[in-house]
Design a protein around this motif. Structure first.
Motif, mmCIF file in Angstrom:
data_model
loop_
_atom_site.group_PDB
_atom_site.id
_atom_site.type_symbol
_atom_site.label_atom_id
_atom_site.label_comp_id
_atom_site.label_asym_id
_atom_site.label_seq_id
_atom_site.Cartn_x
_atom_site.Cartn_y
_atom_site.Cartn_z
ATOM 1 N N THR A 83 6.144 33.803 38.745
ATOM 2 C CA THR A 83 6.903 33.023 39.721
ATOM 3 C C THR A 83 7.873 33.923 40.478
ATOM 4 O O THR A 83 8.047 33.785 41.697
ATOM 5 C CB THR A 83 7.643 31.865 39.019
ATOM 6 N N GLU A 84 8.494 34.851 39.793
ATOM 7 C CA GLU A 84 9.406 35.786 40.458
ATOM 8 C C GLU A 84 8.631 36.705 41.406
ATOM 9 O O GLU A 84 9.081 36.984 42.513
ATOM 10 C CB GLU A 84 10.187 36.590 39.411
ATOM 11 N N ASP A 86 5.871 35.926 42.951
ATOM 12 C CA ASP A 86 5.501 35.072 44.095
ATOM 13 C C ASP A 86 6.684 34.869 45.037
ATOM 14 O O ASP A 86 6.528 34.900 46.259
ATOM 15 C CB ASP A 86 4.966 33.725 43.620
ATOM 16 N N ARG A 87 7.867 34.667 44.469
ATOM 17 C CA ARG A 87 9.054 34.464 45.287
ATOM 18 C C ARG A 87 9.345 35.698 46.140
ATOM 19 O O ARG A 87 9.607 35.597 47.343
ATOM 20 C CB ARG A 87 10.269 34.156 44.398
ATOM 21 N N ALA A 90 6.790 36.145 48.972
ATOM 22 C CA ALA A 90 7.060 35.205 50.066
ATOM 23 C C ALA A 90 8.257 35.684 50.889
ATOM 24 O O ALA A 90 8.239 35.621 52.128
ATOM 25 C CB ALA A 90 7.298 33.803 49.516
ATOM 26 N N GLU A 91 9.275 36.171 50.212
ATOM 27 C CA GLU A 91 10.460 36.668 50.910
ATOM 28 C C GLU A 91 10.118 37.895 51.754
ATOM 29 O O GLU A 91 10.544 38.006 52.915
ATOM 30 C CB GLU A 91 11.530 37.004 49.867
#
Length: 142
Positions: A83-84, A86-87, A90-91
């Motif tokens: 999840t980190e 992916d974050r 995206a950023e």
């Protein structure tokens, strides 16, 4: 003076992770040089865009490799770690898109040479240290 400092990263017990991290910092360094050249009127936007694309591909491959190893070894904190990743992807995509739209090299420089390295050192020193220790104890490093 370098734009990023690889010596801030811990040495992990998985050589592939150390190689991927070193390459990530090398690519960030190249981006810093391209941004500096552009700021001095000596570099083209295309050079920055090319390096951004290479960084994006490498970062995705780097994260995918880690995620595959976490899945293969049954790493219990796989989902928060992924999840980190992916974050951050995206950023990074959002910042690259903002640069392509606006041409704001100062914003991109702050993000890539301040935010990303700070996050990277923190992530590597916490999540990656735990992940590498778990994986090294259960599987032969790649």
């Amino acid at each position: 003076m370098p734009y990023v400092d690889l010596s801030q990263l811990p040495d992990l017990p998985l050589p592939f992770m150390n190689r991927d991290h070193a390459e990530e910092f090398r690519l960030l360094e190249e981006l810093g040089q391209a941004l500096a050249a552009h700021g001095d009127g000596k570099g083209a936007v295309e050079s920055i865009l090319e390096r951004l694309a290479v960084l994006a591909v490498h970062t995705r491959e780097h994260f995918l490799h880690e995620e595959a190893v976490m899945r293969e070894t049954g790493f219990p904190a796989y989902l928060p770690h992924k999840t980190e990743h992916d974050r951050v992807l995206a950023e990074m995509d959002a910042e690259a898109s903002a640069f392509r739209r606006s041409g704001d090299a100062a914003r991109l420089r702050r993000y890539l040479l301040e935010v990303v390295p700070r996050w990277f050192v923190s992530h590597t020193s916490s999540m990656d240290v735990v992940t590498a220790g778990f994986v090294a104890a259960r599987a032969a490093p790649r």
